[in-house]
Design a protein around this motif. Sequence first.
Motif, mmCIF file in Angstrom:
data_model
loop_
_atom_site.group_PDB
_atom_site.id
_atom_site.type_symbol
_atom_site.label_atom_id
_atom_site.label_comp_id
_atom_site.label_asym_id
_atom_site.label_seq_id
_atom_site.Cartn_x
_atom_site.Cartn_y
_atom_site.Cartn_z
ATOM 1 N N CYS A 295 1.032 -1.195 0.090
ATOM 2 C CA CYS A 295 -0.038 -0.041 0.006
ATOM 3 C C CYS A 295 0.818 1.306 -0.125
ATOM 4 O O CYS A 295 1.819 1.255 0.728
ATOM 5 C CB CYS A 295 -0.944 0.039 1.227
ATOM 6 S SG CYS A 295 -1.911 1.534 1.301
ATOM 7 N N CYS B 197 -5.410 -1.021 5.532
ATOM 8 C CA CYS B 197 -6.303 0.330 5.656
ATOM 9 C C CYS B 197 -7.387 0.298 4.774
ATOM 10 O O CYS B 197 -8.202 1.471 4.805
ATOM 11 C CB CYS B 197 -5.138 1.516 5.480
ATOM 12 S SG CYS B 197 -4.808 1.817 3.973
ATOM 13 N N CYS C 195 -5.970 -2.196 -0.187
ATOM 14 C CA CYS C 195 -5.003 -2.459 0.855
ATOM 15 C C CYS C 195 -5.925 -3.327 1.986
ATOM 16 O O CYS C 195 -6.979 -3.265 2.332
ATOM 17 C CB CYS C 195 -4.767 -1.271 1.712
ATOM 18 S SG CYS C 195 -3.643 -1.527 3.282
ATOM 19 N N CYS D 100 -0.315 2.853 3.894
ATOM 20 C CA CYS D 100 0.568 2.314 4.908
ATOM 21 C C CYS D 100 1.430 1.466 4.836
ATOM 22 O O CYS D 100 2.196 0.936 5.943
ATOM 23 C CB CYS D 100 -0.820 1.872 5.725
ATOM 24 S SG CYS D 100 -1.381 0.229 5.305
HETATM 25 ZN ZN LIG Z 1 -2.956 0.397 3.419
#
Ligand SMILES: [Zn+2]
Length: 200
Positions: A125, A168, A165, A128
Amino acid sequence: MPQRPLRSIAKSEEITHGVSTLENPAILEKLEQSISREEEAMALKIPRCGRCSAACELMPLASVSGEDGPLKLTLLDLPVFACPKGHKAPVHGDFMLWLIHEIRAREGQIAAGREQGMIFKKHLCGGCGKDLAPKPKRRQVFPYELKYEDLAPFKLQIDMPLYKCTACGKEQIRSTKDLHGHVAQAVVGINDGAGFPHSG
Ligand SMILES: [Zn+2]
Ligand SMILES: [Zn+2]
């Protein structure tokens, strides 16, 4: 290394960049032709048809698409030269190359993950840093407006699969590279879809 005027150094850098990012011989040929005419003005001249010699007209092409790998590109209302028999040509010998540069100039605006690993690649991602889902959830169209010289603006749609993701939940393309690497070949698809010749 011998001293050269600044202008010609800038030009040769431009050329090197163009060659390294183009895989297609047809576009390369166009680039070379455009370089040989480098001092020619950019002013738009409506030519005669390269295939039947009839007078061409400037007209918008409603929709033309090209695909390569995960990438689908669509242009709406693209200004082209067309003769009464329907033969079509781009508005400038440089146009397809210009288009590749314009698309690549926008690729960084699309939220993307990043590729990790030399052999066993995975995608993380961009927000994050955790793993992206292995399969895309859906596709999304990213719309832009482009304008060539003094011609009417036309629309560009960059259509790519989105990956979510696993941590997140942010949706994104797998990587900018995943888009970048397919632009030139997808533009070749547009060239062919529009019925443009491969040279001239
Ligand atoms: Zn993420
Ligand atoms: Zn014609």
